[in-house]
Design a protein around this motif. Structure first.
Motif, PDB file in Angstrom:
ATOM      1  N   TRP A  95      14.812  -0.088 -11.557  1.00  0.00           N
ATOM      2  CA  TRP A  95      14.042  -1.263 -11.163  1.00  0.00           C
ATOM      3  C   TRP A  95      13.655  -1.206  -9.694  1.00  0.00           C
ATOM      4  O   TRP A  95      12.577  -1.675  -9.305  1.00  0.00           O
ATOM      5  CB  TRP A  95      14.823  -2.547 -11.458  1.00  0.00           C
ATOM      6  CG  TRP A  95      14.735  -2.978 -12.892  1.00  0.00           C
ATOM      7  CD1 TRP A  95      15.744  -3.060 -13.799  1.00  0.00           C
ATOM      8  CD2 TRP A  95      13.541  -3.382 -13.580  1.00  0.00           C
ATOM      9  NE1 TRP A  95      15.259  -3.477 -15.015  1.00  0.00           N
ATOM     10  CE2 TRP A  95      13.915  -3.688 -14.911  1.00  0.00           C
ATOM     11  CE3 TRP A  95      12.209  -3.504 -13.214  1.00  0.00           C
ATOM     12  CZ2 TRP A  95      12.992  -4.118 -15.864  1.00  0.00           C
ATOM     13  CZ3 TRP A  95      11.285  -3.926 -14.163  1.00  0.00           C
ATOM     14  CH2 TRP A  95      11.678  -4.233 -15.458  1.00  0.00           C
ATOM     15  N   THR A  96      14.518  -0.636  -8.865  1.00  0.00           N
ATOM     16  CA  THR A  96      14.186  -0.489  -7.444  1.00  0.00           C
ATOM     17  C   THR A  96      12.970   0.407  -7.263  1.00  0.00           C
ATOM     18  O   THR A  96      12.051   0.103  -6.487  1.00  0.00           O
ATOM     19  CB  THR A  96      15.387   0.086  -6.670  1.00  0.00           C
ATOM     20  OG1 THR A  96      16.531  -0.766  -6.853  1.00  0.00           O
ATOM     21  CG2 THR A  96      15.079   0.173  -5.186  1.00  0.00           C
ATOM     22  N   VAL A  97      12.950   1.514  -7.989  1.00  0.00           N
ATOM     23  CA  VAL A  97      11.807   2.424  -7.921  1.00  0.00           C
ATOM     24  C   VAL A  97      10.581   1.787  -8.573  1.00  0.00           C
ATOM     25  O   VAL A  97       9.453   1.966  -8.099  1.00  0.00           O
ATOM     26  CB  VAL A  97      12.157   3.766  -8.595  1.00  0.00           C
ATOM     27  CG1 VAL A  97      10.935   4.677  -8.658  1.00  0.00           C
ATOM     28  CG2 VAL A  97      13.287   4.462  -7.847  1.00  0.00           C
ATOM     29  N   ALA A  98      10.784   1.032  -9.656  1.00  0.00           N
ATOM     30  CA  ALA A  98       9.671   0.383 -10.347  1.00  0.00           C
ATOM     31  C   ALA A  98       8.934  -0.587  -9.420  1.00  0.00           C
ATOM     32  O   ALA A  98       7.699  -0.651  -9.425  1.00  0.00           O
ATOM     33  CB  ALA A  98      10.168  -0.358 -11.585  1.00  0.00           C
ATOM     34  N   ILE A  99       9.674  -1.332  -8.617  1.00  0.00           N
ATOM     35  CA  ILE A  99       9.050  -2.258  -7.668  1.00  0.00           C
ATOM     36  C   ILE A  99       8.211  -1.489  -6.654  1.00  0.00           C
ATOM     37  O   ILE A  99       7.091  -1.894  -6.308  1.00  0.00           O
ATOM     38  CB  ILE A  99      10.126  -3.101  -6.961  1.00  0.00           C
ATOM     39  CG1 ILE A  99      10.792  -4.052  -7.967  1.00  0.00           C
ATOM     40  CG2 ILE A  99       9.529  -3.893  -5.796  1.00  0.00           C
ATOM     41  CD1 ILE A  99      11.979  -4.808  -7.410  1.00  0.00           C
ATOM     42  N   ALA A 100       8.732  -0.362  -6.170  1.00  0.00           N
ATOM     43  CA  ALA A 100       7.994   0.458  -5.212  1.00  0.00           C
ATOM     44  C   ALA A 100       6.708   1.009  -5.834  1.00  0.00           C
ATOM     45  O   ALA A 100       5.651   1.019  -5.191  1.00  0.00           O
ATOM     46  CB  ALA A 100       8.881   1.603  -4.715  1.00  0.00           C
ATOM     47  N   ILE A 101       6.791   1.455  -7.077  1.00  0.00           N
ATOM     48  CA  ILE A 101       5.603   1.980  -7.766  1.00  0.00           C
ATOM     49  C   ILE A 101       4.567   0.879  -7.959  1.00  0.00           C
ATOM     50  O   ILE A 101       3.365   1.088  -7.740  1.00  0.00           O
ATOM     51  CB  ILE A 101       5.997   2.589  -9.127  1.00  0.00           C
ATOM     52  CG1 ILE A 101       6.862   3.845  -8.921  1.00  0.00           C
ATOM     53  CG2 ILE A 101       4.762   2.941  -9.955  1.00  0.00           C
ATOM     54  CD1 ILE A 101       7.420   4.414 -10.205  1.00  0.00           C
ATOM     55  N   TYR A 102       5.022  -0.302  -8.359  1.00  0.00           N
ATOM     56  CA  TYR A 102       4.099  -1.426  -8.550  1.00  0.00           C
ATOM     57  C   TYR A 102       3.372  -1.760  -7.248  1.00  0.00           C
ATOM     58  O   TYR A 102       2.148  -1.928  -7.232  1.00  0.00           O
ATOM     59  CB  TYR A 102       4.850  -2.652  -9.061  1.00  0.00           C
ATOM     60  CG  TYR A 102       3.956  -3.841  -9.317  1.00  0.00           C
ATOM     61  CD1 TYR A 102       3.391  -4.052 -10.568  1.00  0.00           C
ATOM     62  CD2 TYR A 102       3.641  -4.733  -8.290  1.00  0.00           C
ATOM     63  CE1 TYR A 102       2.549  -5.122 -10.798  1.00  0.00           C
ATOM     64  CE2 TYR A 102       2.793  -5.806  -8.512  1.00  0.00           C
ATOM     65  CZ  TYR A 102       2.249  -5.999  -9.769  1.00  0.00           C
ATOM     66  OH  TYR A 102       1.401  -7.048  -9.990  1.00  0.00           O
ATOM     67  N   LEU A 103       4.124  -1.867  -6.154  1.00  0.00           N
ATOM     68  CA  LEU A 103       3.514  -2.201  -4.870  1.00  0.00           C
ATOM     69  C   LEU A 103       2.557  -1.108  -4.407  1.00  0.00           C
ATOM     70  O   LEU A 103       1.503  -1.397  -3.826  1.00  0.00           O
ATOM     71  CB  LEU A 103       4.604  -2.428  -3.819  1.00  0.00           C
ATOM     72  CG  LEU A 103       5.478  -3.671  -4.020  1.00  0.00           C
ATOM     73  CD1 LEU A 103       6.566  -3.722  -2.955  1.00  0.00           C
ATOM     74  CD2 LEU A 103       4.641  -4.944  -3.983  1.00  0.00           C
ATOM     75  N   TYR A 104       2.894   0.140  -4.695  1.00  0.00           N
ATOM     76  CA  TYR A 104       2.019   1.252  -4.306  1.00  0.00           C
ATOM     77  C   TYR A 104       0.676   1.159  -5.028  1.00  0.00           C
ATOM     78  O   TYR A 104      -0.388   1.266  -4.413  1.00  0.00           O
ATOM     79  CB  TYR A 104       2.696   2.580  -4.628  1.00  0.00           C
ATOM     80  CG  TYR A 104       1.790   3.778  -4.434  1.00  0.00           C
ATOM     81  CD1 TYR A 104       1.543   4.291  -3.166  1.00  0.00           C
ATOM     82  CD2 TYR A 104       1.172   4.381  -5.530  1.00  0.00           C
ATOM     83  CE1 TYR A 104       0.695   5.370  -2.990  1.00  0.00           C
ATOM     84  CE2 TYR A 104       0.327   5.464  -5.358  1.00  0.00           C
ATOM     85  CZ  TYR A 104       0.095   5.960  -4.092  1.00  0.00           C
ATOM     86  OH  TYR A 104      -0.745   7.029  -3.921  1.00  0.00           O
ATOM     87  N   ILE A 105       0.719   0.938  -6.332  1.00  0.00           N
ATOM     88  CA  ILE A 105      -0.528   0.849  -7.111  1.00  0.00           C
ATOM     89  C   ILE A 105      -1.317  -0.406  -6.741  1.00  0.00           C
ATOM     90  O   ILE A 105      -2.534  -0.379  -6.599  1.00  0.00           O
ATOM     91  CB  ILE A 105      -0.211   0.868  -8.623  1.00  0.00           C
ATOM     92  CG1 ILE A 105       0.401   2.223  -9.006  1.00  0.00           C
ATOM     93  CG2 ILE A 105      -1.459   0.598  -9.447  1.00  0.00           C
ATOM     94  CD1 ILE A 105       0.865   2.300 -10.426  1.00  0.00           C
TER      95      ILE A 105
END
Length: 332
Positions: A95-105
């Motif tokens: 989930w920590t990485v998922a948040i980073a991916i979401y913000l990046y996109i």
């Protein structure tokens, strides 16, 4: 300090880590409650943060039980605690990485539709992969007592298994290593994009560049984006260091300071997220303070009203004939 391959967990280490578990539990609960209370704060990134907080809350509870018990054998509750913490801890990484991916996109690619379309996949991966790994580890009886070699009283992968290193990687460490690399890269890319956009905008709108409010918000966002990967690595690195020391069969893995830092790092994530995304986020912090102050005033007002009502009631009773008659009967 330690007997053979068993790392001793001292009482003061237990107290400190249990306190860390409590703070993480409360921090995760605050994030969840603020999201549920105020509808206008229910953005998709904060929704993802809530799912991360659920994993951190579950992780804090399981670690609390493990540290409180300090297991010394493969009991049923040891295996259950190890399974829950394995699932929750691994899910927290995802989930920590998922948040980073979401913000990046969302920020760099400027595509909210694409970012929102990934939420379903985030659920499938962040819950499904940890659950599959945990079920497989349970089915193959890999979870159990690890002599606190890579834990602090709680259970994880049984140290007696010949392939325990492989299962330690599968149930946590490999995902931790990937997070170490992925998070800094994504947040650096996001920061670079924001800086370039801000510079380009300031060329056409100089007033925005000199606006104190604009600079303040930009500085706060920049600081938060910097702190997210730094805090994650700062908390998790001690667990990684002990794991590497175990692979090298170094007695340094049993150092009390390192063991304490490992315990705090594994259990404090929920509290750290609360500090960053609630206490250091002005709109949320202001509402939370206002809510607490409002309830405090209401409680005080209710207390004063109750006190006044009690005084009036007692006075009326004291002046009534029946009250005096009853007192006279008791004196007789």
């Amino acid at each position: 300090m330690a007997d053979g391959n068993q790392t001793e967990v001292y009482v003061y280490e237990q107290v400190v880590i249990l306190l860390s578990c409590v703070l993480s539990f409360l921090g995760s609960l605050v994030i969840i409650c603020t999201y549920a209370t105020w509808r206008d704060l229910r953005t998709t990134p904060r929704k993802l943060l809530v799912f991360l907080s659920v994993a951190d809350l579950l992780s804090a509870l399981s670690y609390f039980y493990g540290v409180l018990k300090v297991f010394n054998s493969n009991t049923k509750d040891c295996i259950a605690q190890g399974a829950i913490s394995t699932f929750a801890n691994t899910s927290s990484f995802f989930w920590t990485v998922a948040i980073a991916i979401y913000l990046y996109i969302f920020i760099v690619k400027s595509s909210q539709r694409l970012a929102d379309s990934l939420v379903l996949y985030f659920h499938l991966i962040s819950w499904g992969v940890p659950l599959s790994i945990t079920v497989a580890a349970l089915a193959l009886q890999k979870i159990g007592y690890d002599a606190s070699e890579v834990s602090v009283g709680w259970c994880w992968v049984s140290i007696q298994e010949e392939d325990h290193v492989l299962w330690m990687l599968l149930t946590g460490k490999i995902w931790e290593f990937l997070a170490y690399v992925t998070l800094p890269v994504l947040y650096i890319l996001i920061k670079r994009h924001i800086h370039k956009a801000h510079e380009a905008l300031s060329e056409y709108r100089p007033i925005l560049a000199t606006s104190p409010t604009s600079q303040s918000l930009s500085t706060m966002a920049d600081r938060k984006l910097t702190l997210i990967p730094i805090i994650f690595i700062a908390l998790r690195m001690w667990s990684t260091i002990r794991f590497l020391l175990m692979l090298a069969n170094s007695p340094a893995r049993q150092n009390p300071v390192l063991v304490t830092l490992h315990g705090i790092g594994n259990t404090f994530q929920g509290a750290a997220n609360c500090v960053m995304f609630v206490l250091c986020t002005r709109p949320v912090r202001s509402r939370l303070v206002a809510l607490l102050c409002c309830r405090g005033r209401e409680t005080q007002s209710s207390s004063d009203a109750l006190s006044q009502h009690t005084v009036h009631t007692n006075t009326d009773r004291a002046n009534s004939p029946r009250a005096w008659e009853k007192e006279g009967e008791e004196e007789d």
